[in-house]
Design an enzyme around this catalytic site. Structure first.
Site, PDB file in Angstrom:
ATOM      1  CG  ASP A 145      -5.936  -3.676   0.631  1.00  0.00           C
ATOM      2  OD1 ASP A 145      -5.149  -3.808   1.591  1.00  0.00           O
ATOM      3  OD2 ASP A 145      -5.570  -3.685  -0.553  1.00  0.00           O
ATOM      4  CE  LYS A 208      -6.490  -2.190  -3.956  1.00  0.00           C
ATOM      5  NZ  LYS A 208      -6.774  -3.400  -3.157  1.00  0.00           N
ATOM      6  CE  LYS A 245      -2.977  -3.245  -3.745  1.00  0.00           C
ATOM      7  NZ  LYS A 245      -3.508  -4.157  -2.702  1.00  0.00           N
TER       8      LYS A 245
END
Length: 309
Positions: A145, A208, A245
């Site tokens: 991430d 995300k 996400k």
């Protein structure tokens, strides 16, 4: 392809109105609710990102990841043999080896995700970001991430943003890359859309919303804009495997179901899999298990009756 973002306009009042309507959606009940909640469990990135993380609390998190819902509750729902686990365990790079070794010892194939690239601020030299990514992959992380440099968005340096994300993607190698946009710090919904498109062009496997450390994290207006960008990217390229996400501030079972319903409405039911949808959360699982306990028993669990998430 800068032409895709050169004339972007986001009708903020319309997006906000739609988001307010989403909040009023009636939630599902009974067995339907239990089914949606178990689906949500399989999409959770069970996360610990604290300065006081130790091998022992990472090991405890990994055990919870493998056994997210009490076995007797799953048996009551006839779901005990379906292999229900969370989507991934997410930790800092220094704790990746602890998580990988624990899950391996438990005979579990849950992927370990690691934040990297100057998380959470992004205020780190690019060389350091790339080195951190490579180390996390070397330690065994199967998902990375990363977090973007917000300054590149705020100053309109779209080619620079593309190049940064592209280099991060190359550093990830075989690992999946989720690109955190830190939407609460991008200034406008138009910037959120543009950053989403650039991130996908540069090879992101997921986009995300947030690090969870900003003042404003996952919100429905931001989610709508990012999912519309994913849909537009699919229409433009035919490439259908970019995931979404939301992360930060998602704490209740009702919120989790609402996010699932929104993804189903905006992107379609095929996105409701761990491969294309994740929920970034640290405390959400506890409330989901509490709601499932209530569904099975008719009463809420006492504090000692459910293992801590």
């Amino acid at each position: 392809e800068l032409g895709w973002i050169s004339k972007v306009y986001v009708n903020r009042p319309a997006v906000v109105r739609h988001a307010e309507q989403i909040k009023k959606w009636k939630t599902v009940k009974g067995n339907w609710q239990a089914a949606w909640l178990l689906k949500a469990v399989t999409c959770i990135d069970l996360t610990t990102l604290s300065g006081d993380d130790t091998p022992s609390n990472v090991q405890r998190l990994c055990f919870k990841a493998k056994h997210p819902i009490r076995e007797d509750l799953l048996k009551a729902l006839d779901m005990h043999d379906k292999g229900i686990t969370v989507g991934a365990v997410c930790v800092y790079p220094a704790r990746v080896s602890d998580a990988v070794n624990t899950l391996k010892a438990a005979g579990c194939n849950i992927p370990v995700a690691s934040v990297a690239a100057g998380f959470p601020s992004g205020q780190t030299p690019l060389e350091t970001k790339l080195a951190e990514i490579r180390l996390a992959v070397e330690y065994g992380a199967r998902e990375i991430d990363i977090v973007i440099s917000r300054s590149l968005v705020l100053t309109g340096q779209w080619e620079g943003l593309y190049e940064e994300i592209r280099l991060c993607r190359a550093a990830c190698g075989e690992a999946h890359m989720k690109t955190i946009l830190a939407t609460g710090e991008l200034g406008s919904l138009a910037n959120v859309y543009k950053a989403s498109m650039i991130a996908m062009m540069a090879g992101s496997d997921f986009i995300k919303t947030s690090t969870g450390k900003e003042v404003e994290n996952a919100t429905f207006p931001v989610g709508i804009v990012m999912m519309r960008a994913i849909k537009e990217y699919y229409w433009q390229t035919g490439y259908k495997v970019v995931g979404f996400k939301p992360a930060g501030g998602i704490r209740t079972a009702k919120e989790a179901i609402t996010w699932l319903m929104l993804v189903k409405e905006e992107l379609g039911v095929e996105w409701l899999t761990p491969e294309l949808f994740r929920l970034g959360a640290s405390s959400l699982l506890g409330d989901i298990e509490q709601q499932i306990f209530y569904h099975v028993t008719g009463t809420y669990a006492l504090q000692h009756e459910l293992a801590m998430a």
